[in-house]
Design an enzyme around this catalytic site. Structure first.
Site, PDB file in Angstrom:
ATOM      1  N   GLU A 147       0.841  -1.191   0.000  1.00  0.00           N
ATOM      2  CA  GLU A 147       0.000   0.000   0.000  1.00  0.00           C
ATOM      3  C   GLU A 147       0.877   1.241   0.000  1.00  0.00           C
ATOM      4  OE1 GLU A 147      -3.711  -2.079   2.431  1.00  0.00           O
ATOM      5  OE2 GLU A 147      -2.775  -0.254   3.231  1.00  0.00           O
ATOM      6  N   GLY A 193       4.989  -1.118   2.993  1.00  0.00           N
ATOM      7  CA  GLY A 193       5.777  -1.961   2.108  1.00  0.00           C
ATOM      8  C   GLY A 193       6.089  -3.277   2.777  1.00  0.00           C
ATOM      9  N   GLN A 210      44.114  -7.654 -21.416  1.00  0.00           N
ATOM     10  CA  GLN A 210      44.152  -8.433 -20.180  1.00  0.00           C
ATOM     11  C   GLN A 210      43.026  -8.041 -19.233  1.00  0.00           C
ATOM     12  OE1 GLN A 210      47.273  -7.830 -17.066  1.00  0.00           O
ATOM     13  NE2 GLN A 210      47.860  -9.959 -17.542  1.00  0.00           N
ATOM     14  N   GLY A 255      10.201  -8.805  -3.202  1.00  0.00           N
ATOM     15  CA  GLY A 255      10.325 -10.101  -2.558  1.00  0.00           C
ATOM     16  C   GLY A 255      11.041 -10.034  -1.225  1.00  0.00           C
ATOM     17  N   GLY A 256      11.251  -8.819  -0.730  1.00  0.00           N
ATOM     18  CA  GLY A 256      12.026  -8.615   0.494  1.00  0.00           C
ATOM     19  C   GLY A 256      13.376  -8.019   0.142  1.00  0.00           C
ATOM     20  N   GLU A 266       9.252 -17.950  -3.652  1.00  0.00           N
ATOM     21  CA  GLU A 266       9.334 -16.671  -4.369  1.00  0.00           C
ATOM     22  C   GLU A 266      10.764 -16.149  -4.376  1.00  0.00           C
ATOM     23  OE1 GLU A 266       7.684 -12.066  -3.948  1.00  0.00           O
ATOM     24  OE2 GLU A 266       6.653 -13.699  -2.901  1.00  0.00           O
ATOM     25  N   ARG A 267      11.430 -16.241  -3.244  1.00  0.00           N
ATOM     26  CA  ARG A 267      12.807 -15.734  -3.157  1.00  0.00           C
ATOM     27  C   ARG A 267      13.783 -16.625  -3.911  1.00  0.00           C
ATOM     28  NH1 ARG A 267      11.635 -13.905   3.111  1.00  0.00           N
ATOM     29  NH2 ARG A 267      10.768 -11.871   2.513  1.00  0.00           N
TER      30      ARG A 267
END
Length: 385
Positions: free
Chosen positions: A128, A132, A285, A369-370, A248-249
């Site tokens: 909202e 969060g 390199q 997702g955090g 989800e994570r």
């Protein structure tokens, strides 16, 4: 490094997905980004491919419990092609598991066939404007009518992915006030049709990246939601929201690692073709050292992801392990993609090159997702700190 996480069936599936992406996605992806979302018909085509309803029983038109590795393959193949499937991962990988775990038999009969075919897409509304990570602060309310037939939903949500391409939205709302002992009490999950009266789309939010997926503000004004659309038990929404977080994570870790792998491939191809001071950039390199570092970091992230996929399939993926995967893989992907863009020079900043899109898209992986900070908190708690 050689991977052992997939079997022959997985690799045969990968070939099918790769062919689908090449024919149905890559030629049109620039148009989807310009439009801010893919056409709705994409998901019906994915339904025909049989990938919209992983976990849905065959009796409802799904493939049954196939395990998460098939979904991981889709993430890998889209990343390697430099494209995305709108909010496919949100619908099938994040929201659908809530229904698989909580839906009643009547709800399954109502929703599962359409989800499996791609006729019903899903989104979830938790965040909202003032709430969060602290979901206990949700203010959206759902009051049960006196006759018990429906809830009246009022409130607002923001940062909602894929809502404009969805038919059903799982909304976290407060059905009763929190208690003095538990701020998390009183939250419930309601499955709300996006065409319901009073369900309104606010702004379509402009993001730094993920341009092919819409992100929206939503408002609910006296939306009548049938009581039969309550998901699970009333008041247990907070615990339900936490049940699917490990997968989800893990999925975010899969996507981040796949994006980093793609970035290395794009950078390797570019430095081999691009000449500076009369010789390929790949011959310097510094270029070799940077790509060697990136390759090694991604190999470590991939090993972590693959272990997570095995644990998830065995039902042994813990919240702390998922947090470790998300933290390491998203932070690694951010570093690797940045280095790969640098090897492109000025061209890396041009959106016509896929590395630029990867750079913009990857940043949110450390937030949604955090956040990385939340992941560190979970890990530290698991360490007894």
């Amino acid at each position: 490094m050689k991977r052992s996480v997939y079997n022959e069936d997985h690799e045969a599936f990968r070939a099918v997905v790769r062919d689908f992406v090449a024919k149905e996605v890559t030629p049109h992806f620039a148009d989807w980004e310009a439009a801010g979302m893919p056409p709705r018909d994409l998901f019906r085509k994915l339904g025909e491919l049989g990938v919209m309803g992983f976990g849905i029983p065959e009796e409802y038109g799904g493939p049954g419990d196939t395990g998460h590795k098939y979904q991981a393959i889709i993430s890998e193949e889209t990343a390697l092609a430099g494209v995305a499937l709108g909010h496919y991962n949100v619908s099938s990988g994040i929201v659908l598991p809530y229904l698989l775990n909580l839906a009643t038999q009547e709800q399954k009969r109502r929703w599962f066939p359409g989800i499996a075919s791609g006729d019903i897409m899903l989104c979830v509304a938790m965040t909202e404007p003032g709430t969060g990570s602290d979901l206990a602060g949700i203010r959206t309310t759902a009051k049960l009518s006196e006759d018990g037939t429906h809830y009246v939903l009022n409130g607002a949500k923001t940062f909602i992915t894929g809502a404009r391409n969805s038919e059903l939205c799982v909304v976290a709302a407060r059905t009763s006030a929190p208690t003095a002992e538990d701020r998390r009490a009183g939250l419930s999950l309601l499955v709300v049709p996006t065409d319901a009266d009073g369900f309104t789309f606010g702004r379509k939010l402009e993001k730094i990246g993920l341009k092919s997926s819409d992100t929206n503000e939503l408002s609910f004004v006296d939306v009548k939601v049938p009581a039969a659309n309550l998901l699970g038990e009333e008041g247990k929404g907070f615990s339900y929201l936490g049940q699917n977080l490990p997968r989800e994570r893990l999925q975010i870790g899969v996507s981040a690692t796949s994006a980093a792998t793609a970035a290395i491939r794009f950078a390797k191809a570019y430095v081999q073709e691009r000449n500076v001071f009369g010789k390929p950039v790949a011959s310097f390199q510094n270029t070799k050292f940077v790509l060697a570092e990136c390759e090694t970091e991604v190999a470590a992230a991939q090993a972590l992801v693959d272990k997570g996929l095995d644990l998830e399939e065995a039902g042994e993926l813990t919240p702390a392990d998922a947090a470790r995967i998300k933290l390491f893989c998203t932070e690694t992907a951010g570093r690797v993609i940045d280095k790969c863009l640098q090897l492109h020079g000025g061209y890396g900043y041009m959106l016509e090159y896929p590395i630029a899109r990867l750079y913009a898209d990857i940043r949110v992986n450390r937030i949604y997702g955090g956040t990385s900070e939340v992941m560190k908190t979970i890990i530290a708690k698991d360490m007894g700190l």
